[in-house]
Design a protein around this motif. Structure first.
Motif, mmCIF file in Angstrom:
data_model
loop_
_atom_site.group_PDB
_atom_site.id
_atom_site.type_symbol
_atom_site.label_atom_id
_atom_site.label_comp_id
_atom_site.label_asym_id
_atom_site.label_seq_id
_atom_site.Cartn_x
_atom_site.Cartn_y
_atom_site.Cartn_z
ATOM 1 N N TYR A 60 20.042 12.799 48.943
ATOM 2 C CA TYR A 60 20.440 13.087 47.368
ATOM 3 C C TYR A 60 19.061 13.212 46.419
ATOM 4 O O TYR A 60 18.985 14.160 45.677
ATOM 5 C CB TYR A 60 20.928 11.822 46.690
ATOM 6 N N HIS A 61 18.197 12.554 46.865
ATOM 7 C CA HIS A 61 16.914 12.536 45.988
ATOM 8 C C HIS A 61 16.051 13.657 46.425
ATOM 9 O O HIS A 61 15.890 14.655 45.659
ATOM 10 C CB HIS A 61 16.240 11.120 46.123
ATOM 11 N N ARG A 62 15.153 13.536 47.859
ATOM 12 C CA ARG A 62 14.310 14.701 48.039
ATOM 13 C C ARG A 62 14.776 15.932 48.392
ATOM 14 O O ARG A 62 14.152 17.063 47.834
ATOM 15 C CB ARG A 62 13.436 14.068 49.084
ATOM 16 N N SER A 65 18.173 17.027 44.797
ATOM 17 C CA SER A 65 17.539 16.814 43.535
ATOM 18 C C SER A 65 16.257 17.577 43.361
ATOM 19 O O SER A 65 16.077 18.212 42.250
ATOM 20 C CB SER A 65 17.265 15.511 42.871
ATOM 21 N N HIS A 66 15.296 17.641 44.261
ATOM 22 C CA HIS A 66 13.938 17.911 44.095
ATOM 23 C C HIS A 66 13.713 19.415 45.094
ATOM 24 O O HIS A 66 12.505 19.809 44.697
ATOM 25 C CB HIS A 66 12.851 16.966 44.336
ATOM 26 N N ARG A 67 14.639 19.449 45.947
ATOM 27 C CA ARG A 67 14.249 20.646 46.914
ATOM 28 C C ARG A 67 12.909 20.552 47.390
ATOM 29 O O ARG A 67 12.046 21.467 47.547
ATOM 30 C CB ARG A 67 14.572 21.977 46.224
ATOM 31 N N ASP A 97 21.936 13.897 36.794
ATOM 32 C CA ASP A 97 21.425 12.992 36.075
ATOM 33 C C ASP A 97 19.765 12.758 36.443
ATOM 34 O O ASP A 97 19.219 12.878 35.658
ATOM 35 C CB ASP A 97 22.119 11.374 36.555
ATOM 36 N N HIS A 98 19.683 12.965 37.785
ATOM 37 C CA HIS A 98 18.313 12.966 38.153
ATOM 38 C C HIS A 98 17.298 13.849 37.778
ATOM 39 O O HIS A 98 16.058 13.479 37.219
ATOM 40 C CB HIS A 98 18.122 12.655 39.605
ATOM 41 N N ARG A 99 17.732 15.061 37.653
ATOM 42 C CA ARG A 99 16.956 16.118 37.069
ATOM 43 C C ARG A 99 16.597 15.901 35.591
ATOM 44 O O ARG A 99 15.629 16.186 35.113
ATOM 45 C CB ARG A 99 17.545 17.717 37.454
ATOM 46 N N HIS A 101 16.542 12.897 34.415
ATOM 47 C CA HIS A 101 15.603 11.822 34.265
ATOM 48 C C HIS A 101 14.232 12.272 34.188
ATOM 49 O O HIS A 101 13.329 11.851 33.519
ATOM 50 C CB HIS A 101 15.929 10.836 35.443
ATOM 51 N N HIS A 102 13.777 13.201 35.127
ATOM 52 C CA HIS A 102 12.538 13.723 35.253
ATOM 53 C C HIS A 102 12.116 14.592 34.305
ATOM 54 O O HIS A 102 10.994 14.541 33.651
ATOM 55 C CB HIS A 102 12.303 14.449 36.721
ATOM 56 N N LYS A 103 13.243 15.410 33.637
ATOM 57 C CA LYS A 103 12.813 16.439 32.651
ATOM 58 C C LYS A 103 12.648 15.498 31.160
ATOM 59 O O LYS A 103 11.599 15.743 30.328
ATOM 60 C CB LYS A 103 14.062 17.225 32.364
ATOM 61 N N PHE A 237 3.160 8.466 41.550
ATOM 62 C CA PHE A 237 2.898 9.523 42.132
ATOM 63 C C PHE A 237 4.005 10.638 42.154
ATOM 64 O O PHE A 237 3.962 11.733 41.959
ATOM 65 C CB PHE A 237 2.476 9.301 43.656
ATOM 66 N N HIS A 238 5.570 10.043 42.398
ATOM 67 C CA HIS A 238 6.767 10.915 42.601
ATOM 68 C C HIS A 238 6.873 11.556 41.160
ATOM 69 O O HIS A 238 7.176 12.965 41.213
ATOM 70 C CB HIS A 238 7.773 9.958 42.770
ATOM 71 N N HIS A 239 6.501 11.100 40.040
ATOM 72 C CA HIS A 239 7.029 11.599 38.734
ATOM 73 C C HIS A 239 5.866 12.604 38.354
ATOM 74 O O HIS A 239 6.110 13.461 37.694
ATOM 75 C CB HIS A 239 6.923 10.605 37.681
HETATM 76 ZN ZN LIG Z 1 12.891 11.864 41.676
#
Ligand SMILES: [Zn+2]
Ligand SMILES: [Zn+2]
Length: 384
Positions: A60-62, A65-67, A97-99, A101-103, A237-239
């Motif tokens: 789901y995450h890497r 959501s982040h490709r 939701d996660h995209r 969250h980052h944006k 780091f991830h953000h």
């Molecule tokens: Zn993320």
């Protein structure tokens, strides 16, 4: 977008989260004392805990959501099926939701689980009440909406979730002759732990830890938190570098998601692993330290005499880092050319590059050490 006061309770979410939690702290231990659990039941629990947890973090995450990498359809199907068993909604809803969250990180109106709205909101409150006022907008996940595996999982999410989440532990329990024990551990306890372990990434990983790469948002790096978040504790780091398939970049950093993706690559099941350039990572660290030092300087006129040496040390460190990085790239390029041309003088020429690279690496270390000392002495002076 997410700011409705008095948002209505989503009763399905409330009951699922509430009842599973209640069962996990009452029925699970009572059954354990009264009947007991055997090794196989604990093993099924641990394996399902790991598989559903990594389906969220790696899948789901890497992946989605982040490709951060590309995966073989068999891997994607596996992650989609066991991701449904984590009971955290479909890939499409989760990634939408996660995209956001980052944006919009920390924006109380647009970040779906803004940590600036407090621990409970970012941990679980945003799931229990309908702050989103109905359906999600999928405009920013069109790439995922086209993926047949994501479509299939979205369409059949509820039957899939019931089948894998409850059906699988019950089937194993039936085969093992301990239906309820297996269901309580691998079904109920596993789902509750998995929920809260992953919820910690939205709550604690924005509250507890350090901010080495950026202080522009609340995200934190915390190696301790990595231990209970499937390796996702390096959240600062991830953000800063969200497209990187790693969370913990040091080889020893506890990040099993990174090791799984590496292993999939070796097996030919994952390709195009994305990494942030080393220079960009090092510069982000330097810039964050500089910003911290400058804020001390600006708030304390008695430290003004240190400004010049701080800026000098910073400039030298950046220049040395860039020179070392360029020489590393030149060395790698040259190596490829020489190998292709099968030149006889290959060894001699490569050695030349190697010597230059080592010299620059040494001067880079010196410049970085000088920077660290200057930075540390300024912080000490500010405290004193
Ligand atoms: Zn993320
Ligand atoms: Zn975050």
């Amino acid at each position: 977008m997410y700011d409705r006061e008095n948002a209505p309770v989503i009763w399905v979410n409330f009951l699922v989260l509430g009842l599973t939690f209640l069962a996990a702290i009452t029925i699970v231990p009572v059954y354990g004392f009264a009947v007991g659990y055997d090794g196989l039941e604990w093993s099924v629990f641990l394996v399902m805990l790991a598989i559903t947890g990594f389906s969220i973090t790696v899948g789901y995450h890497r992946l989605w959501s982040h490709r951060a990498f590309k995966a073989h359809p068999a891997v994607r199907l596996f992650l989609a099926v066991f991701g449904a068993a984590a009971l955290q909604n479909s890939i499409l809803n989760w990634s939408a939701d996660h995209r956001n969250h980052h944006k919009y990180v920390d924006d109380k109106k647009r970040d779906p689980y803004a940590a600036t709205r407090g621990f409970w909101f970012s941990h679980i409150g945003w799931i229990i009440r309908d702050y989103k006022s109905g359906s999600r907008n999928f405009d920013h996940i069109k790439d995922l909406a086209r993926d047949p595996i994501c479509q299939f999982q979205h369409r059949f999410y509820i039957p899939l979730a019931i089948l894998v989440n409850a059906g699988l532990p019950l089937a194993i329990g039936y085969w093992h002759g301990k239906l309820w024990g297996t269901f309580l551990l691998a079904g109920i306890l596993r789902i509750v732990l998995n929920h809260h372990f992953t919820f910690f990434i939205n709550s604690l990983a924005h509250i507890w830890g350090t901010r080495p790469y950026s202080t522009k948002d609340t995200s934190r790096d915390n190696p301790l938190l990595a231990l209970v978040t499937y390796g996702e504790g390096y959240h600062n780091f991830h953000h800063s570098f969200q497209y990187d398939y790693r969370n913990g970049i040091k080889w020893y950093a506890y990040d099993p998601g990174k090791w799984i993706i590496h292993t999939l690559e070796r097996l030919g099941l994952a390709t195009e692993l994305r990494r942030a350039p080393r220079l960009a990572i090092q510069k982000a660290r330097l810039e964050t330290q500089r910003a911290q030092a400058i804020s001390h300087l600006n708030s304390n006129p008695a430290l003004e005499h240190l400004r010049h040496s701080l800026e000098d040390a910073y400039k030298n460190a950046v220049t040395a880092l860039e020179a070392w990085n360029q020489s590393r790239i030149a060395w790698m390029d040259q190596k490829q050319i020489l190998l292709r041309e099968k030149s006889r003088s290959i060894k001699g020429e490569l050695d030349q590059f190697k010597i230059r690279y080592r010299d620059l690496k040494r001067s880079c270390r010196t410049a970085m050490d000088h920077w660290q000392q200057t930075h540390a002495s300024l912080l000490n002076a500010a405290v004193a």
